[in-house]
Design a protein around this motif. Sequence first.
Motif, PDB file in Angstrom:
ATOM      1  N   UNK A  18      37.710  41.694  54.370  1.00  0.00           N
ATOM      2  CA  UNK A  18      38.875  42.247  53.670  1.00  0.00           C
ATOM      3  C   UNK A  18      39.005  41.653  52.263  1.00  0.00           C
ATOM      4  N   UNK A  19      38.908  40.337  52.159  1.00  0.00           N
ATOM      5  CA  UNK A  19      39.059  39.687  50.854  1.00  0.00           C
ATOM      6  C   UNK A  19      37.892  40.048  49.939  1.00  0.00           C
ATOM      7  N   UNK A  20      36.682  40.077  50.460  1.00  0.00           N
ATOM      8  CA  UNK A  20      35.530  40.461  49.647  1.00  0.00           C
ATOM      9  C   UNK A  20      35.713  41.886  49.122  1.00  0.00           C
ATOM     10  N   UNK A  21      36.122  42.773  49.989  1.00  0.00           N
ATOM     11  CA  UNK A  21      36.352  44.163  49.577  1.00  0.00           C
ATOM     12  C   UNK A  21      37.420  44.244  48.487  1.00  0.00           C
ATOM     13  N   UNK A  22      38.515  43.498  48.655  1.00  0.00           N
ATOM     14  CA  UNK A  22      39.590  43.494  47.654  1.00  0.00           C
ATOM     15  C   UNK A  22      39.105  42.936  46.322  1.00  0.00           C
TER      16      UNK A  22
ATOM     17  N   UNK B 292      38.879  44.936  42.634  1.00  0.00           N
ATOM     18  CA  UNK B 292      39.558  44.458  41.426  1.00  0.00           C
ATOM     19  C   UNK B 292      38.544  44.244  40.303  1.00  0.00           C
ATOM     20  N   UNK B 293      37.424  43.605  40.620  1.00  0.00           N
ATOM     21  CA  UNK B 293      36.414  43.350  39.593  1.00  0.00           C
ATOM     22  C   UNK B 293      35.793  44.644  39.072  1.00  0.00           C
ATOM     23  N   UNK B 294      35.653  45.625  39.964  1.00  0.00           N
ATOM     24  CA  UNK B 294      35.152  46.935  39.524  1.00  0.00           C
ATOM     25  C   UNK B 294      36.187  47.625  38.643  1.00  0.00           C
TER      26      UNK B 294
ATOM     27  N   UNK C  60      38.412  46.314  36.783  1.00  0.00           N
ATOM     28  CA  UNK C  60      38.506  45.635  35.491  1.00  0.00           C
ATOM     29  C   UNK C  60      37.246  45.805  34.644  1.00  0.00           C
ATOM     30  N   UNK C  61      36.212  46.407  35.208  1.00  0.00           N
ATOM     31  CA  UNK C  61      35.006  46.708  34.449  1.00  0.00           C
ATOM     32  C   UNK C  61      33.916  45.659  34.516  1.00  0.00           C
ATOM     33  N   UNK C  62      34.076  44.652  35.365  1.00  0.00           N
ATOM     34  CA  UNK C  62      33.065  43.601  35.479  1.00  0.00           C
ATOM     35  C   UNK C  62      31.871  44.024  36.336  1.00  0.00           C
ATOM     36  N   UNK C  63      32.124  44.884  37.313  1.00  0.00           N
ATOM     37  CA  UNK C  63      31.094  45.292  38.275  1.00  0.00           C
ATOM     38  C   UNK C  63      30.878  46.784  38.239  1.00  0.00           C
ATOM     39  N   UNK C  64      29.679  47.146  38.628  1.00  0.00           N
ATOM     40  CA  UNK C  64      29.342  48.549  38.846  1.00  0.00           C
ATOM     41  C   UNK C  64      29.012  48.695  40.326  1.00  0.00           C
ATOM     42  N   UNK C  65      29.591  49.689  40.943  1.00  0.00           N
ATOM     43  CA  UNK C  65      29.383  49.955  42.371  1.00  0.00           C
ATOM     44  C   UNK C  65      28.620  51.265  42.510  1.00  0.00           C
ATOM     45  N   UNK C  66      27.506  51.217  43.217  1.00  0.00           N
ATOM     46  CA  UNK C  66      26.696  52.423  43.454  1.00  0.00           C
ATOM     47  C   UNK C  66      26.672  52.697  44.945  1.00  0.00           C
TER      48      UNK C  66
END
Length: 142
Positions: free
Chosen positions: A76-80, A84-86, A88-94
């Motif tokens: 749950x915390x990892x997903x949250x 948030x990081x995605x 805010x633009x820090x991560x890209x999720x594919x």
Amino acid sequence: MKTVTVTENQKLKAAKKIKEMYGHIDYRNPPQWCPIRDVMAMASDKWSILIFLYLGYFPVLRFSQLKRYVYGISNKVLSERLKVLEADGYLYRQMYPEVPIRVEYQLTDFGHTFLEKLLELTEWAEKYGDKVIANRAEWTNK
């Protein structure tokens, strides 16, 4: 214990930089929203720092790999944190439309700019971590 020496010039340069950056703030009437606190809180909690470091080391990681590397974090915390990081633009999720669904994460170029600063802070923490622990122990024994 390592001795840290800060010159008067370093102190003056830091004070000048702070005044240049934040001299416009009226501290008798502080703002309700602080962009520095908001941005730093989102990107520098204990879990996000580890996520940044692992995604800086491994260019692409799946959720399960991140879960394994970031020891102690719940799903749950990892997903949250990833959301948030995605956002805010820090991560890209594919996401790949496979069965089962495969989702991969990687740092964006923007995320890499934050990682550079995080690494500077990490180097500082490694250099002075023993001093902090010694100071803490000394303070506790007062």
